[in-house]
Design a protein around this motif. Sequence first.
Motif, mmCIF file in Angstrom:
data_model
loop_
_atom_site.group_PDB
_atom_site.id
_atom_site.type_symbol
_atom_site.label_atom_id
_atom_site.label_comp_id
_atom_site.label_asym_id
_atom_site.label_seq_id
_atom_site.Cartn_x
_atom_site.Cartn_y
_atom_site.Cartn_z
ATOM 1 N N VAL A 141 -55.024 -27.794 -45.247
ATOM 2 C CA VAL A 141 -54.282 -26.537 -45.249
ATOM 3 C C VAL A 141 -53.025 -26.639 -46.106
ATOM 4 C CG1 VAL A 141 -52.951 -26.998 -43.134
ATOM 5 C CG2 VAL A 141 -53.453 -24.649 -43.797
ATOM 6 N N VAL A 142 -52.378 -27.811 -46.119
ATOM 7 C CA VAL A 142 -51.186 -27.927 -46.953
ATOM 8 C C VAL A 142 -51.566 -27.960 -48.429
ATOM 9 C CG1 VAL A 142 -50.830 -30.440 -47.154
ATOM 10 C CG2 VAL A 142 -48.870 -28.929 -46.991
ATOM 11 N N ARG B 24 -52.314 -24.373 -49.489
ATOM 12 C CA ARG B 24 -51.104 -23.566 -49.646
ATOM 13 C C ARG B 24 -50.285 -24.008 -50.852
ATOM 14 N NH1 ARG B 24 -50.105 -23.264 -43.074
ATOM 15 N NH2 ARG B 24 -51.253 -21.304 -42.807
ATOM 16 N N GLU C 190 -44.209 -19.373 -47.506
ATOM 17 C CA GLU C 190 -45.390 -20.176 -47.197
ATOM 18 C C GLU C 190 -45.027 -21.314 -46.257
ATOM 19 O OE1 GLU C 190 -48.723 -20.091 -46.729
ATOM 20 O OE2 GLU C 190 -48.919 -19.512 -48.845
ATOM 21 N N ASN D 258 -44.792 -20.019 -42.749
ATOM 22 C CA ASN D 258 -46.143 -19.841 -42.213
ATOM 23 C C ASN D 258 -46.758 -21.189 -41.862
ATOM 24 O OD1 ASN D 258 -48.453 -18.319 -41.493
ATOM 25 N ND2 ASN D 258 -49.372 -18.721 -43.489
ATOM 26 N N HIS D 259 -46.532 -22.183 -42.727
ATOM 27 C CA HIS D 259 -47.123 -23.501 -42.510
ATOM 28 C C HIS D 259 -46.542 -24.191 -41.275
ATOM 29 C CE1 HIS D 259 -49.288 -27.112 -43.542
ATOM 30 N NE2 HIS D 259 -48.171 -27.821 -43.532
ATOM 31 N N GLN D 260 -45.324 -23.854 -40.916
ATOM 32 C CA GLN D 260 -44.702 -24.472 -39.749
ATOM 33 C C GLN D 260 -45.446 -24.157 -38.445
ATOM 34 O OE1 GLN D 260 -40.619 -23.099 -40.317
ATOM 35 N NE2 GLN D 260 -39.963 -25.194 -40.749
ATOM 36 N N SER E 119 -48.681 -24.425 -38.264
ATOM 37 C CA SER E 119 -49.966 -25.117 -38.354
ATOM 38 C C SER E 119 -50.012 -26.357 -37.460
ATOM 39 C CB SER E 119 -50.253 -25.529 -39.798
ATOM 40 O OG SER E 119 -49.403 -26.584 -40.205
ATOM 41 N N ILE F 58 -48.936 -29.760 -39.713
ATOM 42 C CA ILE F 58 -47.552 -30.201 -39.909
ATOM 43 C C ILE F 58 -47.025 -30.876 -38.641
ATOM 44 C CG2 ILE F 58 -46.436 -28.025 -39.225
ATOM 45 C CD1 ILE F 58 -44.372 -28.555 -41.451
#
Length: 256
Positions: free
Chosen positions: A201-202, A205, A228, A231-233, A235, A238
Amino acid sequence: MNVAYEVKGPVGWMTMTRPKAMNALDRGMVDGMTAQLRAWQNDPAVRVVVITGTGPAFCAGADLKQASAPAEPGEMDFLDAIVAFFNVLRSYEKPVIAAVNGMALAGGLEAVMCCDIVLAAQSARFGDAHSNFGVFPGGGGAAILPRKVPANVAKYLLFTGDAVPASDMKTWGLVNEVVADAELAARAQALGEKLAAKSPVVLKRMKRVANQAADKLQADALRDEELELRNHQRSWDIQEGLRAFTEKRKPEFRGY
């Protein structure tokens, strides 16, 4: 079909197998590779894709014998099919490695430019070649090449139709690594496995933000990156990465 598909660990390999025709793209190859990319996109076991060829060429471009073939009403013609293939390749959410084993000309060069990382055999050569036959590029030769190499280099390749060594393309920035011919496949597999160990996913992105950054003002690109990140935080990956760092262990990413 003139293309072989194989999954080696987390790496999906697409190998063009039309060596007598310099792996020139015909309709079956284009449609088949497009369909395979879409299938692998939905397969979590395939985390990286490698594209390569057999024989003296990576790909010499489109099969010009099919280029002018008419399509049935309402159906895509050959140009439409090639553009669709390049669009899928260029916007692919997973990392794509071009392992350039030989000549990459015209549409072959355009395919290379759709990939994220370019590995090249020492014997590989790159050229636009459209001008040699009075053909205008339609997959990024004139539009994308000046974004990949200096503008004067792009114009030289476009205007002359000449093919240049992989070492020159590395100097100009298109090629990431030049390796011995016999080591190309192993190097591509090793790099694919390295990327596959990262958070899917990282990487997805990062790829989206990086691909779009060149079309934005710096401030807008930075804002896009910040959004982004926010938003990724949310997931799993992470949080797993941070836990693994604290616990001094290898993270086990899930891709979401």
